[in-house]
Enzyme design. Structure first.
Site, mmCIF file in Angstrom:
data_model
loop_
_atom_site.group_PDB
_atom_site.id
_atom_site.type_symbol
_atom_site.label_atom_id
_atom_site.label_comp_id
_atom_site.label_asym_id
_atom_site.label_seq_id
_atom_site.Cartn_x
_atom_site.Cartn_y
_atom_site.Cartn_z
ATOM 1 N N SER A 265 43.983 30.598 28.442
ATOM 2 C CA SER A 265 44.984 31.632 28.189
ATOM 3 C C SER A 265 45.725 31.978 29.474
ATOM 4 O O SER A 265 45.320 31.607 30.568
ATOM 5 C CB SER A 265 44.298 32.898 27.667
ATOM 6 N N LYS A 266 46.808 32.697 29.286
ATOM 7 C CA LYS A 266 47.601 33.129 30.427
ATOM 8 C C LYS A 266 46.733 33.978 31.363
ATOM 9 O O LYS A 266 46.873 33.919 32.576
ATOM 10 C CB LYS A 266 48.798 33.931 29.930
ATOM 11 N N ARG A 267 45.821 34.749 30.753
ATOM 12 C CA ARG A 267 44.965 35.592 31.582
ATOM 13 C C ARG A 267 44.105 34.757 32.541
ATOM 14 O O ARG A 267 43.894 35.151 33.693
ATOM 15 C CB ARG A 267 44.081 36.485 30.688
ATOM 16 N N ASP A 270 46.297 33.885 35.400
ATOM 17 C CA ASP A 270 46.546 35.038 36.273
ATOM 18 C C ASP A 270 45.327 35.319 37.146
ATOM 19 O O ASP A 270 45.452 35.595 38.343
ATOM 20 C CB ASP A 270 46.863 36.283 35.435
#
Ligand code: GLU
Length: 505
Positions: A265-267, A270
């Site tokens: 995921s994008k998380r 990040d």
């Protein structure tokens, strides 16, 4: 029947394209090209609530950056245009009506409130409501209402839908090119909405099947998240009488988090400092997500890395050009299980591609960075510098950090290195070396000035490493970095002396 291979990438423009989506596009592309087939790009934008401005442009630009060029579709045109589903809305209704007429679908008039009530009632007794063969008899639809009432509602109301009438007790037998044979009992499936009167648009399922049929798609290669829709898709092909030309299906494994379990995921990106999107994306709300392009990755490295996430060539080879991927790719070698994303390996690919590039090409890419730093240098000079430093870099943007002092004199000296090297007799030794260089009349070239300096230090019986580091500190501001001979040759005699004298004060 021998049909020309035609595959499609069919993203919905609901946001930036995740790298998993790019991989889906890539595998479709490779599959098509290997068979001299066509690769289509279709934009599935029938869900107006999830439409995000800019997303379609982003998809097109991402594919272009990767070199995944559609033969047909949005941006390319073709015999089945338009390829944007919102521009094909007239096409779908007739098929939805055909399904009602043949008894494979029905009109449903349930209001949002009554559906909500059915959900809450089921929940209250610990169950989940699904609109299906078990419940449709208690709902408001053309199966429970009189034909007259149905006609009246069709005429006078505007929020009805057409739902698929899932057959009762059917074992749907499916074949997937990656997963093999799959079976499911249709009683576990719901009566999906196929068409909505409110916006006169089909839902994904109907539009997808109709378009794959009309566009003569031979294989559907898509993400694993669509596997649960496969039984409905099989049944739709059957209900529309298209089973003879139904495409074959291949569901690709998920891209997984680098650590732990679950979908990438994008998380994760990040948290661990890597992008999950091919290009930088600024959401309509202004939220910025980084992209591989802007982070300095070469598209070839990015594509090579993605190709190997879920597919293997069956050999040890890791570096593939797009053309080599086309030749080597096969769905048989796509794994069933998810592929763990590896950010370090991604960097490794970039390093490898950076090394493979010519010095001139890298210099050309480095020029704008230098310009932005206010440095003026010829491309020939920059090419020489790049040749020396490319082994140490992962990205072109690393070049500046590695070799900035070739282009400008240091303004500060690393205090730690200064304390370590700029002490005792070292400043005096460096002064003596400067005098030696001043009188040196040999060529100021790496293999001349380098050995000459060493020879001088040896003749004076000074500690080589310590003196060299002190000299490097004077020339570059720090005790580590490129070899003195290289630095000296690149900056030249005058600059050499100016820097040393400045450091000596
Ligand atoms: N529009 C779907 C998506 O966004 C396409 C699924 C498919 O390829 O059938 O992924």
């Amino acid at each position: 029947m021998n049909r020309k291979t035609r595959v499609r990438f069919a993203p919905s423009p609901t946001g930036p394209l995740h790298i998993g989506g790019v991989r889906t596009a890539l595998y479709n592309y490779l599959y098509a090209k290997k068979r001299n087939g066509d690769f289509l790009l279709r934009i599935e934008d029938t869900d107006s609530h999830r439409f995000v401005p800019g997303a379609e442009e982003y998809i097109l630009e991402s594919l272009k950056w990767c070199g995944i060029v559609p033969d047909e579709g949005v941006g390319a045109g073709g015999p089945h245009a338009p390829y944007r589903q919102s521009e094909r809305r007239e096409i779908y209704r007739k098929y939805a009506e055909q399904l009602v007429a043949s008894g494979h679908a029905y009109y449903a008039f349930d209001s949002a409130e009554s559906l909500e009530a059915a959900r809450s009632a089921a929940e209250a007794s610990g169950q989940t409501f699904i609109y299906s063969s078990a419940t449709r008899g208690a709902m408001r639809n053309s199966l429970t209402l009189s034909p007259e009432e149905t006609q009246r509602l069709l005429r006078e109301t505007e929020d009805w839908t057409i739902r698929f009438k899932m057959p009762v007790g059917r074992i749907v037998q499916m074949d997937d090119l990656i997963r093999g044979h799959v079976e499911i009992n249709s009683d576990t499936l719901d009566d999906k909405v196929l068409w909505k009167r409110a916006d006169c648009l089909p839902t994904y399922h109907l539009a997808n099947i109709v378009d794959d049929h009309l566009m003569e798609i031979t294989e559907v290669i898509r993400g694993e998240e669509w596997l649960p829709s496969l039984p409905l898709h099989y049944l739709l092909y059957e209900a529309l009488g298209w089973q003879d030309t139904m495409p074959r299906f291949a569901h690709l494994p998920l891209l997984l988090k680098p650590v732990g379990n679950g979908k990438l995921s994008k998380r994760d990106g990040d948290k661990m400092g890597f992008p999950v999107f091919p290009l930088r994306w600024v959401s309509p709300e202004g939220e910025v997500s980084r992209g591989y392009r802007e982070d300095g990755y070469f598209p070839e490295a990015f594509v090579n890395m993605l190709a190997l996430l879920g597919w293997n060539p069956g050999t040890e080879q890791e570096l593939f050009s797009l053309e080599e991927l086309v030749q080597a790719f096969s769905l048989e070698k796509v794994s069933k299980s998810g592929a763990k994303f590896n950010p370090e390996k991604t960097k490794w690919f970039n390093r490898e591609y950076l090394r493979k590039k010519s010095d001139a090409e890298l210099a050309a890419a480095f020029m704008p960075v230098l310009e932005a730093q206010g440095v003026r240098a010829t491309e020939a000079f920059v090419t020489k510098v790049v040749a020396l430093i490319k082994e140490r870099a992962t990205f072109v943007s690393d070049f500046w950090d590695i070799a900035w002092y070739i282009f400008k004199a240091p303004e500060n000296y690393d205090p730690k290195d200064a304390a370590k090297f700029w002490k005792d007799e070292n400043p005096d030794r460096v002064r003596e070396l400067a005098a030696f260089v001043q009188d040196f009349d040999g060529a100021f070239e790496r293999d001349v000035i380098g050995p000459a300096l060493e020879e001088y230090i040896r003749s004076r019986e000074w500690p080589m490493g310590k003196v060299m580091n002190a000299l490097r500190l004077a020339l570059t501001g720090s005790g580590s970095g490129l070899g003195i001979a290289d630095v000296a040759a690149l900056i030249g005699k005058d600059e050499f002396l100016a820097r040393v004298n400045r450091c000596l004060g």
